[in-house]
Design a protein around this motif. Structure first.
Motif, PDB file in Angstrom:
ATOM      1  N   LEU B  88      57.570  70.813  53.706  1.00  0.00           N
ATOM      2  CA  LEU B  88      56.793  72.048  53.781  1.00  0.00           C
ATOM      3  C   LEU B  88      56.302  72.332  55.195  1.00  0.00           C
ATOM      4  O   LEU B  88      56.360  73.475  55.658  1.00  0.00           O
ATOM      5  CB  LEU B  88      55.604  71.982  52.810  1.00  0.00           C
ATOM      6  CG  LEU B  88      55.970  71.935  51.328  1.00  0.00           C
ATOM      7  CD1 LEU B  88      54.720  71.876  50.471  1.00  0.00           C
ATOM      8  CD2 LEU B  88      56.803  73.153  50.946  1.00  0.00           C
ATOM      9  N   SER B  89      55.826  71.297  55.900  1.00  0.00           N
ATOM     10  CA  SER B  89      55.282  71.583  57.226  1.00  0.00           C
ATOM     11  C   SER B  89      56.393  71.854  58.240  1.00  0.00           C
ATOM     12  O   SER B  89      56.197  72.659  59.149  1.00  0.00           O
ATOM     13  CB  SER B  89      54.344  70.465  57.703  1.00  0.00           C
ATOM     14  OG  SER B  89      54.968  69.219  57.613  1.00  0.00           O
ATOM     15  N   ILE B 119      36.331  69.457  53.101  1.00  0.00           N
ATOM     16  CA  ILE B 119      36.720  69.740  51.722  1.00  0.00           C
ATOM     17  C   ILE B 119      35.454  69.901  50.887  1.00  0.00           C
ATOM     18  O   ILE B 119      34.529  69.104  51.008  1.00  0.00           O
ATOM     19  CB  ILE B 119      37.545  68.585  51.131  1.00  0.00           C
ATOM     20  CG1 ILE B 119      38.732  68.253  52.031  1.00  0.00           C
ATOM     21  CG2 ILE B 119      38.010  68.914  49.718  1.00  0.00           C
ATOM     22  CD1 ILE B 119      39.451  66.986  51.623  1.00  0.00           C
ATOM     23  N   LEU B 124      36.400  72.015  44.348  1.00  0.00           N
ATOM     24  CA  LEU B 124      37.807  71.611  44.236  1.00  0.00           C
ATOM     25  C   LEU B 124      38.068  71.042  42.843  1.00  0.00           C
ATOM     26  O   LEU B 124      39.127  71.267  42.259  1.00  0.00           O
ATOM     27  CB  LEU B 124      38.152  70.585  45.320  1.00  0.00           C
ATOM     28  CG  LEU B 124      39.581  70.036  45.324  1.00  0.00           C
ATOM     29  CD1 LEU B 124      40.609  71.146  45.401  1.00  0.00           C
ATOM     30  CD2 LEU B 124      39.781  69.069  46.487  1.00  0.00           C
ATOM     31  N   MET B 125      37.080  70.332  42.301  1.00  0.00           N
ATOM     32  CA  MET B 125      37.229  69.794  40.944  1.00  0.00           C
ATOM     33  C   MET B 125      37.469  70.927  39.944  1.00  0.00           C
ATOM     34  O   MET B 125      38.289  70.812  39.045  1.00  0.00           O
ATOM     35  CB  MET B 125      35.991  69.010  40.554  1.00  0.00           C
ATOM     36  CG  MET B 125      36.115  68.341  39.206  1.00  0.00           C
ATOM     37  SD  MET B 125      34.523  67.877  38.534  1.00  0.00           S
ATOM     38  CE  MET B 125      33.735  69.469  38.365  1.00  0.00           C
ATOM     39  N   VAL B 127      38.829  73.820  40.591  1.00  0.00           N
ATOM     40  CA  VAL B 127      40.200  74.302  40.796  1.00  0.00           C
ATOM     41  C   VAL B 127      41.199  73.332  40.167  1.00  0.00           C
ATOM     42  O   VAL B 127      42.164  73.744  39.535  1.00  0.00           O
ATOM     43  CB  VAL B 127      40.484  74.498  42.299  1.00  0.00           C
ATOM     44  CG1 VAL B 127      41.940  74.853  42.533  1.00  0.00           C
ATOM     45  CG2 VAL B 127      39.580  75.568  42.877  1.00  0.00           C
ATOM     46  N   MET B 128      40.951  72.049  40.317  1.00  0.00           N
ATOM     47  CA  MET B 128      41.846  71.041  39.752  1.00  0.00           C
ATOM     48  C   MET B 128      41.878  71.149  38.231  1.00  0.00           C
ATOM     49  O   MET B 128      42.924  70.977  37.603  1.00  0.00           O
ATOM     50  CB  MET B 128      41.399  69.632  40.150  1.00  0.00           C
ATOM     51  CG  MET B 128      41.515  69.336  41.615  1.00  0.00           C
ATOM     52  SD  MET B 128      43.207  69.242  42.207  1.00  0.00           S
ATOM     53  CE  MET B 128      43.627  67.559  41.766  1.00  0.00           C
ATOM     54  N   LEU B 133      45.447  70.021  37.090  1.00  0.00           N
ATOM     55  CA  LEU B 133      45.876  68.936  37.971  1.00  0.00           C
ATOM     56  C   LEU B 133      44.890  67.761  37.957  1.00  0.00           C
ATOM     57  O   LEU B 133      45.195  66.691  38.481  1.00  0.00           O
ATOM     58  CB  LEU B 133      46.036  69.442  39.405  1.00  0.00           C
ATOM     59  CG  LEU B 133      47.177  70.435  39.640  1.00  0.00           C
ATOM     60  CD1 LEU B 133      47.116  70.992  41.046  1.00  0.00           C
ATOM     61  CD2 LEU B 133      48.521  69.762  39.391  1.00  0.00           C
ATOM     62  N   LEU B 142      49.790  66.466  45.322  1.00  0.00           N
ATOM     63  CA  LEU B 142      49.669  67.815  45.881  1.00  0.00           C
ATOM     64  C   LEU B 142      48.427  67.930  46.768  1.00  0.00           C
ATOM     65  O   LEU B 142      48.456  68.571  47.816  1.00  0.00           O
ATOM     66  CB  LEU B 142      49.615  68.862  44.756  1.00  0.00           C
ATOM     67  CG  LEU B 142      50.922  69.069  43.995  1.00  0.00           C
ATOM     68  CD1 LEU B 142      50.720  70.055  42.850  1.00  0.00           C
ATOM     69  CD2 LEU B 142      52.032  69.561  44.924  1.00  0.00           C
ATOM     70  N   LEU B 143      47.351  67.284  46.354  1.00  0.00           N
ATOM     71  CA  LEU B 143      46.127  67.320  47.157  1.00  0.00           C
ATOM     72  C   LEU B 143      46.329  66.647  48.510  1.00  0.00           C
ATOM     73  O   LEU B 143      45.935  67.182  49.541  1.00  0.00           O
ATOM     74  CB  LEU B 143      45.003  66.586  46.421  1.00  0.00           C
ATOM     75  CG  LEU B 143      44.025  67.412  45.608  1.00  0.00           C
ATOM     76  CD1 LEU B 143      42.912  66.530  45.100  1.00  0.00           C
ATOM     77  CD2 LEU B 143      43.450  68.537  46.449  1.00  0.00           C
ATOM     78  N   ALA B 146      48.261  68.959  50.616  1.00  0.00           N
ATOM     79  CA  ALA B 146      47.509  70.124  51.086  1.00  0.00           C
ATOM     80  C   ALA B 146      46.586  69.765  52.245  1.00  0.00           C
ATOM     81  O   ALA B 146      46.523  70.495  53.236  1.00  0.00           O
ATOM     82  CB  ALA B 146      46.699  70.728  49.939  1.00  0.00           C
ATOM     83  N   ILE B 147      45.881  68.624  52.137  1.00  0.00           N
ATOM     84  CA  ILE B 147      44.908  68.338  53.202  1.00  0.00           C
ATOM     85  C   ILE B 147      45.576  67.833  54.469  1.00  0.00           C
ATOM     86  O   ILE B 147      44.978  67.875  55.531  1.00  0.00           O
ATOM     87  CB  ILE B 147      43.804  67.351  52.760  1.00  0.00           C
ATOM     88  CG1 ILE B 147      44.397  65.996  52.381  1.00  0.00           C
ATOM     89  CG2 ILE B 147      42.983  67.912  51.619  1.00  0.00           C
ATOM     90  CD1 ILE B 147      43.338  64.924  52.312  1.00  0.00           C
ATOM     91  N   LEU B 149      48.723  68.938  55.509  1.00  0.00           N
ATOM     92  CA  LEU B 149      49.608  69.966  56.063  1.00  0.00           C
ATOM     93  C   LEU B 149      49.129  70.516  57.406  1.00  0.00           C
ATOM     94  O   LEU B 149      49.934  70.635  58.335  1.00  0.00           O
ATOM     95  CB  LEU B 149      49.767  71.109  55.058  1.00  0.00           C
ATOM     96  CG  LEU B 149      50.831  70.922  53.975  1.00  0.00           C
ATOM     97  CD1 LEU B 149      50.740  72.031  52.948  1.00  0.00           C
ATOM     98  CD2 LEU B 149      52.221  70.908  54.606  1.00  0.00           C
TER      99      LEU B 149
END
Lengths: 292, 275
Positions: B88-89, B119, B124-125, B127-128, B133, B142-143, B146-147, B149
């Motif tokens: 991805l990056s 964060i 975030l919890m 959202v998870m 997730l 995935l987390l 994300a952090i 990237l």
């Protein structure tokens, strides 16, 4: 050649998507939640205005202490890691034996997990059997033995010291790269002018290192403000609230189910870092401006 | 004059050795105590183990600490996030660096801003949970992706800038599609920086434990770092076992560090020094 066609923007979509959903979005809705009474018990959320922030900044609680501790930690570790990092880098760019060995050893603590470093130092700093106090007693310095992690007056200093121990090798590595990139011509010219080693450092090395110093400062500040692991592993905020920093505070609030306070604390940091962070990132990416 | 210089050089050498010793002692301490009996390790001294090396500490800790499962978890999270981060990056950094519009510059700065961003674990919890997730292995991977990237994009971006565009043009004239151009022409040229990204992402994910602390409830999904800390809580009196557990957890990190030292330093100093 059509840039847009050859380099389709959707290539960036995956990274952008994950980053926005799991990183940016929680930060933004977190600000919203900070204005509610959200907790583990609440069935529905109510808007309560600035109450959470009033609580955080009220003198009846210890939250302001979390913030001042975080700032103290950031300033002290940043300054010390920079000073020690430059010192080590100066030493390890001289002609000495086993140079690469020394450099590698200094760097090793940086690749270890802070949690594990914390566990090791809980043993070393143990007041009764810990290596530090035992060594001090063995050489007759009984007066210097201390309750490193349980005396509320020095626990925070111990935490910062362990963190400096762990992080200075990393900063040293960056300074070594900085020193190596200084053209030897300057030093040759200084030698012809008869400069002594202090003058060489003061008038050549230090000014030439100022861009590097700016970057290490940025990295240290980013790290310091977000610190959690080291404090969690060494003292978990104790004794009392002596070593509590913002992120250990957030974790405690989370554990107690007081989500709104937790997210309010995080949001203060989020907004602060967004403003400061923008300038920091401009500094980190300044080399690219010429490339773009 | 000559003797003074010699003395000085001797002094510097001695200080360097002393400092290296200070850095090494904690590691040696753990290594020594991992081979002692529980009683001998109770005072955590630098004394050498007596009565032979107690290798059984290791077999014992692998059973008691369920290190098989946690090792597998760590390996899964680390390699999963390495894979995603690299793909991805690299894709993102490539198009953001090649397109010279204001929009692309904005997206780049927006992503790189994540290097400094803290964060918010609490929201975030939420959202998870909403994305289903929470408490899943894929969620944690995935987390981690994300952090990490933002920093990875930052690393690769400046590297892409150094690859001449003429190569792309030649490939396009030869009839390369955008994907083919990226995959067979640009990607091989990015290899050095991608190795750096891989090593750093692997080490960071292996060492990290805060995300599992918040987002993985069941201990069967814990990575090694979190498991060793939990083990430390339960067997705080058995420093020999705790030491053995620490050695086993740190071992992969040390191996990757020794193999990838050059790449780590390259990545860590990127952006810090004008090239």
């Amino acid at each position: 050649m059509n840039e847009r066609k050859v380099y389709p923007t959707y290539f960036a979509a995956g990274a952008l998507f994950l980053y926005v959903i799991l990183y940016v979005f929680p930060g933004i809705i977190g600000i919203g939640y900070a204005f509610t009474d959200w907790s583990v018990y609440s069935k529905e959320l109510h808007y309560i205005g600035f109450d959470n922030f009033a609580t955080v900044f009220s003198s009846n609680y210890n939250y302001t202490r979390y913030i001042t501790n975080t700032l103290t930690f950031t300033v002290v570790t940043t300054v010390m890691k920079n000073i020690l990092g430059i010192g080590l880098a100066l030493m390890l760019t001289k002609r000495i034996r086993f140079l690469n060995f020394h450099r590698a050893v200094m760097y090793v603590p940086s690749v270890l997990s802070a949690l594990i470093v914390g566990m090791i130092f809980r043993s070393i700093l143990n007041p009764k059997v810990g290596l530090l106090n035992v060594t001090l007693r063995a050489v007759g310095l009984d007066g210097l033995t201390m309750q490193w992690l349980t005396d509320s007056k020095i626990a925070f200093r111990s935490v910062m010291a362990v963190d400096i121990w762990k992080g200075m090798g990393y900063i040293m590595t960056i300074f070594i790269a900085g020193i190596m990139s200084i053209s030897p011509m300057y030093f040759e010219a200084a030698d012809i002018d008869g400069a002594n080693s202090w003058q060489r450092f003061r008038y050549i090395t230090l000014p030439m290192l100022s861009p590097t110093l700016a970057v290490t400062t940025v990295l240290n500040v980013i790290y310091g403000l977000k610190v959690f692991d080291m404090v969690y592993a060494l003292t978990n905020g104790g004794p009392g609230y002596a070593t509590e920093v913002l992120y250990t505070g957030v974790y405690k609030e989370f554990g107690l189910g007081r989500y709104a306070i937790g997210t309010a604390l995080s949001s203060i940091m989020f907004v602060f870092m967004l403003v400061v962070g923008y300038f920091m990132i401009r500094l980190l990416t300044r080399n690219e401006e010429s490339l773009a | 004059m000559k003797t003074r210089k010699r003395l000085r050089s001797l002094g510097v050498n001695m200080i360097a050795c002393l400092l290296s010793l200070i850095m090494l002692i904690p590691i040696v301490l753990i290594l020594l105590n991992s081979f002692k009996t529980s009683q001998a390790a109770s005072d955590m001294s630098l004394a050498l183990p007596v009565g032979g090396l107690h290798f059984e500490n290791y077999t014992l800790v692998i059973q008691k600490g369920k290190l098989g499962v946690t090792f597998f978890n760590s390996l899964l999270y680390s390699s999963g996030s390495v894979l995603l981060c690299v793909i991805l990056s690299a894709l993102a950094a490539y198009v953001l660096s090649r397109n010279r519009s204001r929009l692309h510059r904005f997206i780049y700065v927006f992503i790189v801003l994540g290097i400094t961003m803290p964060i918010n674990f609490v929201s975030l919890m939420k959202v998870m949970q909403l994305t289903l997730l929470q408490n899943t292995r894929i969620g944690i991977i995935l987390l981690y992706t994300a952090i990490q990237l933002p920093f990875d994009v930052f690393l690769i971006y400046s590297f892409v800038g150094k690859i001449p565009r003429d190569i792309d043009e030649a490939a396009v004239i030869d009839g390369c599609t955008p994907l083919r151009l990226f995959y067979s022409v640009v990607l091989p040229l990015l290899k050095p920086v991608l190795v750096t990204v891989m090593v750093l992402t692997f080490l960071n994910t292996w060492n990290e434990f805060v995300l599992p602390l918040y987002f993985l409830g069941s201990s069967s999904m814990w990575p090694m770092t979190l498991a060793v800390y939990n083990f430390f809580g339960m067997y705080v009196t058995d420093w020999n076992l705790v030491s053995a557990d620490i050695v086993l957890t740190v071992l992969p990190v040390v191996i990757v560090y020794l193999l990838g030292q050059k790449h780590i330093v390259a990545g860590m100093t990127a952006g810090a020094v004008k090239s």
